[in-house]
Design a protein around this motif. Structure first.
Motif, short mmCIF file in Angstrom:
data_model
loop_
_atom_site.label_atom_id
_atom_site.label_comp_id
_atom_site.label_asym_id
_atom_site.label_seq_id
_atom_site.Cartn_x
_atom_site.Cartn_y
_atom_site.Cartn_z
N GLY A 33 9.95 -0.36 9.87
CA GLY A 33 9.30 -0.77 8.63
C GLY A 33 7.79 -0.55 8.61
N LEU A 34 7.24 -0.11 9.74
CA LEU A 34 5.80 0.13 9.81
C LEU A 34 5.44 1.53 9.33
CD1 LEU A 34 4.88 -1.34 13.33
CD2 LEU A 34 4.39 -2.34 11.09
N PRO A 35 4.25 1.69 8.78
CA PRO A 35 3.77 3.03 8.46
C PRO A 35 3.63 3.85 9.75
CG PRO A 35 2.35 1.36 7.47
CD PRO A 35 3.31 0.65 8.36
N GLU A 36 3.79 5.15 9.63
CA GLU A 36 3.78 6.05 10.79
C GLU A 36 2.56 5.86 11.70
OE1 GLU A 36 5.33 8.92 13.26
OE2 GLU A 36 6.28 8.25 11.42
N GLU A 37 1.38 5.68 11.11
CA GLU A 37 0.16 5.57 11.91
C GLU A 37 0.06 4.25 12.68
OE1 GLU A 37 -0.62 4.25 7.71
OE2 GLU A 37 0.11 6.12 8.57
#
Length: 110
Positions: A33-37
Motif C-alpha cells: 500500500g506504500l508509494p514506490e519511493e
C-alpha cells in the motif's frame, strides 16, 4: 517417550512457521500500500521482519491480560483508566500489568 517428544516439537515448529508466515504476509500487504519511493530496500525489509518476529515472540510470552493491557496502551493509545474499564479490572491491576510488560520487554532485550 521419544515419539511423543518429537511430535510435540514438530507441532511447535509448525505453529511457529504459520505465525511467521502470517506476520510476513501482513507486513508485505502493508508495504504493497506504500508509494514506490517509500518501500524499503530488501535488506531493510529483512531486518524489519526479524524485528517484528522478535517483538511478536516477546508479546506472545506475556500473560493474556498483561499483553492486552500493553497493546491497548502502546498501540491504541488508551489511558490506564480506559484500559481498566475495557478489561474489567482495577486501575492498580492495569498499572501492575504495565510494569510487568515493561519489565519483561527490558529483560528480553538485555
Amino acid at each position: 517417550e521419544p515419539r511423543a517428544y518429537l511430535t510435540t516439537v514438530a507441532k511447535g515448529l509448525l505453529v511457529n512457521w504459520y505465525q511467521r508466515q502470517s506476520l510476513e504476509r501482513a507486513y508485505l500487504e502493508a508495504l504493497a500500500g506504500l508509494p514506490e519511493e517509500q518501500v524499503p530496500p530488501p535488506e531493510q525489509r529483512l531486518l524489519v521482519l526479524e524485528t517484528l518476529h522478535e517483538i511478536d515472540a516477546m508479546l506472545d510470552s506475556l500473560p493474556g491480560r498483561v499483553r492486552r493491557a500493553f497493546l491497548l496502551s502502546q498501540i491504541d493509545g488508551m489511558k490506564y483508566e480506559a484500559i481498566a474499564v475495557e478489561l474489567g479490572v482495577s486501575l492498580g491491576s492495569v498499572k501492575r500489568y504495565m510494569q510487568q510488560a515493561f519489565r519483561h520487554c527490558l529483560e528480553v532485550m538485555a
